[in-house]
Scaffold this active site. Structure first.
Site, PDB file in Angstrom:
ATOM      1  CG  ASP A 105      -2.074   0.970   1.091  1.00 26.50           C
ATOM      2  OD1 ASP A 105      -3.235   0.514   1.040  1.00 26.50           O
ATOM      3  OD2 ASP A 105      -1.827   2.194   1.029  1.00 26.50           O
ATOM      4  CG  ASN A 118     -12.334  -0.893   4.047  1.00 27.54           C
ATOM      5  OD1 ASN A 118     -12.668  -1.376   5.124  1.00 27.54           O
ATOM      6  ND2 ASN A 118     -11.179  -0.268   3.873  1.00 27.54           N
ATOM      7  CG  HIS A 158      -8.590  -3.135  -2.271  1.00 27.74           C
ATOM      8  ND1 HIS A 158      -9.528  -2.475  -3.025  1.00 27.74           N
ATOM      9  CD2 HIS A 158      -8.450  -2.403  -1.140  1.00 27.74           C
ATOM     10  CE1 HIS A 158      -9.933  -1.387  -2.389  1.00 27.74           C
ATOM     11  NE2 HIS A 158      -9.299  -1.322  -1.225  1.00 27.74           N
ATOM     12  CG  HIS A 184      -6.874  -3.007   3.204  1.00 32.30           C
ATOM     13  ND1 HIS A 184      -6.131  -1.857   3.028  1.00 32.30           N
ATOM     14  CD2 HIS A 184      -8.083  -2.754   2.641  1.00 32.30           C
ATOM     15  CE1 HIS A 184      -6.861  -0.950   2.394  1.00 32.30           C
ATOM     16  NE2 HIS A 184      -8.057  -1.466   2.149  1.00 32.30           N
TER      17      HIS A 184
HETATM   18  P1  AMP Z   1      -9.713   1.312   0.363  1.00 29.30           P
HETATM   19  O1  AMP Z   1      -9.765   2.655   1.014  1.00 29.30           O
HETATM   20  O2  AMP Z   1     -10.156   0.174   1.227  1.00 29.30           O
HETATM   21  O3  AMP Z   1     -10.432   1.326  -0.981  1.00 29.30           O
HETATM   22  O4  AMP Z   1      -8.193   1.029   0.075  1.00 29.30           O
HETATM   23  C1  AMP Z   1      -7.523   1.557  -1.028  1.00 29.30           C
HETATM   24  C2  AMP Z   1      -6.060   1.561  -0.697  1.00 29.30           C
HETATM   25  O5  AMP Z   1      -5.334   1.771  -1.893  1.00 29.30           O
HETATM   26  C3  AMP Z   1      -5.639   2.650   0.282  1.00 29.30           C
HETATM   27  O6  AMP Z   1      -5.102   2.051   1.452  1.00 29.30           O
HETATM   28  C4  AMP Z   1      -4.604   3.451  -0.499  1.00 29.30           C
HETATM   29  O7  AMP Z   1      -3.530   3.884   0.309  1.00 29.30           O
HETATM   30  C5  AMP Z   1      -4.160   2.441  -1.547  1.00 29.30           C
HETATM   31  N1  AMP Z   1      -3.622   3.016  -2.755  1.00 29.30           N
HETATM   32  C6  AMP Z   1      -4.115   4.026  -3.477  1.00 29.30           C
HETATM   33  N2  AMP Z   1      -3.339   4.285  -4.541  1.00 29.30           N
HETATM   34  C7  AMP Z   1      -2.320   3.383  -4.492  1.00 29.30           C
HETATM   35  C8  AMP Z   1      -1.173   3.133  -5.307  1.00 29.30           C
HETATM   36  N3  AMP Z   1      -0.915   3.850  -6.417  1.00 29.30           N
HETATM   37  N4  AMP Z   1      -0.335   2.130  -4.950  1.00 29.30           N
HETATM   38  C9  AMP Z   1      -0.574   1.416  -3.835  1.00 29.30           C
HETATM   39  N5  AMP Z   1      -1.644   1.598  -3.024  1.00 29.30           N
HETATM   40  C10 AMP Z   1      -2.502   2.569  -3.345  1.00 29.30           C
END
Ligand code: AMP
Length: 114
Positions: free
Chosen positions: A30, A87, A100, A102
């Protein structure tokens, strides 16, 4: 999905910090880690939210968890413990609409989550 961030990673248009990949699953660190280990495990096929899971596509969820289990071993968090979270929709904090898992570990986890 042309405008999906995680589909662009699967397509190689954006290069995340990959920790695991197979035919159906991609996992990467992340960009805004919430724990010493914070990995996102995604299906290579586009599924927007867990509300879109059905009898035809749900098998991928088990594969996400199997990949997460292997990653947890490799990251050294399998023994101490780790948290896995998906989520769903804005009310739960979903910001990227491609499912995704986590995988968080390396620090104490509290319950209930915020
Ligand atoms: P969610 O809020 O559950 O949809 O999680 C999305 C996650 O994607 C967040 O924890 C972000 O920090 C992560 N994220 C967003 N853009 C990127 C990226 N370019 N590379 C890696 N993680 C990302």
């Amino acid at each position: 999905m042309a405008d999906c961030l995680f589909c662009k990673m699967v397509a190689g248009e954006i290069q995340p910090d990959v920790v695991y990949e197979d035919e159906e699953v991609l996992a990467f660190r992340d960009v805004n880690p919430q724990a010493p280990t914070h990995v996102l495990v995604i299906p290579k096929t586009h599924i927007a939210t867990t509300n879109d899971l059905n009898g035809e596509n749900a098998a991928i969820v088990g594969k996400l968890y199997l990949a997460a289990r292997q990653i947890a071993e490799e990251e050294g968090i399998a023994g101490p413990g780790y948290r896995m979270v998906m989520n769903c929709n804005a009310g739960a904090g979903q910001s990227v609409y491609h499912i995704h898992l986590h995988v968080l570990g390396g620090r104490p986890m509290h319950w209930p989550p915020g």
